[in-house]
Design an enzyme around this catalytic site. Structure first.
Site, PDB file in Angstrom:
ATOM      1  N   ARG A  63       0.842  -1.211   0.000  1.00 35.00           N
ATOM      2  CA  ARG A  63       0.000   0.000   0.000  1.00 35.00           C
ATOM      3  C   ARG A  63       0.874   1.258   0.000  1.00 35.00           C
ATOM      4  O   ARG A  63       0.487   2.293  -0.535  1.00 35.00           O
ATOM      5  CB  ARG A  63      -0.946   0.034   1.200  1.00 35.00           C
ATOM      6  CG  ARG A  63      -2.057   1.098   1.016  1.00 35.00           C
ATOM      7  CD  ARG A  63      -2.957   1.261   2.235  1.00 35.00           C
ATOM      8  NE  ARG A  63      -2.272   1.899   3.333  1.00 35.00           N
ATOM      9  CZ  ARG A  63      -2.054   1.364   4.524  1.00 35.00           C
ATOM     10  NH1 ARG A  63      -2.501   0.158   4.798  1.00 35.00           N
ATOM     11  NH2 ARG A  63      -1.408   2.014   5.451  1.00 35.00           N
ATOM     12  N   LYS A 213      -6.811   6.081 -19.794  1.00 35.00           N
ATOM     13  CA  LYS A 213      -7.046   6.604 -21.135  1.00 35.00           C
ATOM     14  C   LYS A 213      -5.785   6.454 -22.000  1.00 35.00           C
ATOM     15  O   LYS A 213      -5.348   5.346 -22.232  1.00 35.00           O
ATOM     16  CB  LYS A 213      -7.533   8.053 -21.035  1.00 35.00           C
ATOM     17  CG  LYS A 213      -8.636   8.269 -19.981  1.00 35.00           C
ATOM     18  CD  LYS A 213      -9.948   7.610 -20.325  1.00 35.00           C
ATOM     19  CE  LYS A 213     -10.944   7.584 -19.171  1.00 35.00           C
ATOM     20  NZ  LYS A 213     -11.264   8.872 -18.571  1.00 35.00           N
TER      21      LYS A 213
END
Ligand SMILES: *Cc1c(COP(=O)(O)O)cnc(C)c1O
Length: 400
Positions: A63, A213
């Site tokens: 993490r 994207k």
């Protein structure tokens, strides 16, 4: 010196391929491996204490950081010319992590009005619960930015080009205005990607991305990124990211690292297709208007020329018969895929008024520049003639 750091001296297209690669391969591997490990062993209790205390570098827990994710972060920092970068679970996680790091109760934000839908929703309907207010303005007109700044303004948030209206804000000029008031500037650089636009070089303090994207580019993974110009901002945002936990997992990072390697090739092809399609659409009898930064009639064409290395592969256009005309095109395309999202290698088409924005009141839609006839196209890397033919036959089905 690591290969990652050396890659800063290379030209843009070479950096895209070589940045983020490990300086010292373990087995001579050419591709960064996936370190699928949630935790990392310490050689001694003292070493564990030193890593936690920040006195020694080294991995602790995924993490907080992971070698594969770190490779992606190094790549992003190089491509955006930043001090450092952080990878996040999604683009929205990147944007929200910066908001959480920089905004307090009573803070005010000035934002581009046509920002990505979910960004508008969190600012308008969620942060207000914590006493954070936002003024949305058309940032293509710099006087609107100056006028919207208040004593409690803590962030200027710019999206350029905007989704889906392709409006372009002058990054250098708006950063200068914000800095005169001591306000940091964050730019959502998703639509351009660092291959075409590097906001930190133009004076912005923070860049955010939906890596989903263009950077990943293959419509197969979601992810986000934050790049800061300075160390203090990096440390502040990293602390928030580590405790709020919207970090990226190594498998996701590996896929995006793989996607980035072809960014230059994909964008060169896609923007060449986009320019030719924009010109074709501009002459088509069923098309009423075309907005593409590469067309000289685009209202901010000169700003685009000044701050971008190319005009990208996103465009929007209006069809005859408004809402009904848009629906005909959506239902008639063949090769072109009817889907949201963008920046992938395949061409995607979307009609906000009949798809993504049906629940938004017409007046609000019109105010955001999303007219009933607006069709958005994310141009991919297919053969131009196939794309032209598909659009042509779909448009010709619109009744006169
Ligand atoms: C997609 C997108 C986002 C959100 O990214 P996710 O990865 O979907 O969370 C933010 N800004 C822009 C401009 C986008 O296109």
């Amino acid at each position: 010196m690591s290969k990652g750091r050396k890659s800063r001296e290379l030209k843009k297209a070479s950096q895209i391929i070589h940045s983020g690669q490990f300086g010292d391969p373990i087995f001579g591997e050419v591709s960064v491996p996936i370190f699928q490990s949630s935790t990392f062993a310490f050689p001694s209790a003292q070493e564990g204490a030193d890593r936690f205390g920040g006195r020694k570098s080294g991995y602790i827990y995924t993490r907080l950081s992971n070698p594969t994710t770190r490779a992606l972060e190094d790549s992003l920092a190089t491509l955006e010319r930043g001090f450092g970068a952080m990878a996040t679970a999604t683009g929205m996680a990147a944007i929200n992590t910066v908001f959480l790091a920089l905004l307090d109760q009573g803070s005010h934000v000035v934002s581009t009005d046509c920002v990505y839908g979910a960004t508008r929703v969190v600012l308008q309907s969620e942060y207000t619960r914590f006493g954070v207010r936002t003024t949305f303005v058309d940032t293509t007109d710099l006087t609107n930015i100056e006028r919207a700044i208040e004593p409690s303004t803590r962030l200027l948030f710019i999206e350029t080009p905007t989704n889906p209206t392709m409006k372009i804000t002058d990054i250098r000029e708006s950063a200068a205005i914000a800095h005169r008031h001591g306000i940091p500037v964050m730019v959502d650089n998703t639509f351009a990607s660092p291959y075409l636009q590097r906001p930190l070089e133009l004076g912005a303090d923070i860049v955010v991305h939906s890596l989903t994207k263009f950077l990943n580019g293959h419509s197969d993974v979601v992810g986000g990124g934050i790049v800061t110009a300075r160390e203090d901002l990096f440390k502040r945002i990293r602390r928030i990211l580590n405790v709020f936990g919207s970090t990226m997992d190594p498998h996701q990072a590996w896929l995006i690292l793989r996607g980035i390697k072809t960014l230059a090739l994909r964008l060169e092809k896609a923007q060449e297709n986009a320019m030719r399609l924009a010109e074709f659409l501009n002459r088509h009898p069923k098309v009423t208007w075309v907005t593409y930064p590469g067309l000289p009639h685009h209202p901010q064409h000169d700003t685009a020329r000044k701050q971008m290395d190319g005009f990208g592969s996103m465009l929007c256009f209006g069809v005859r018969n408004g809402l009904a005309g848009g629906v005909v095109v959506m239902d008639s395309v063949g090769l072109i895929t009817l889907a949201v999202s963008l920046g992938g290698i395949e061409t995607l088409i979307e009609h906000p008024a009949s798809m993504t924005h049906t629940s938004v009141p017409v007046a609000e839609r019109e105010e955001a520049g999303i007219s009933d006839d607006l069709v958005r196209l994310s141009v991919g890397c297919e053969d131009f003639e196939d794309l032209r033919e598909d659009l042509d036959q779909a448009l010709n089905r619109i009744p006169d």
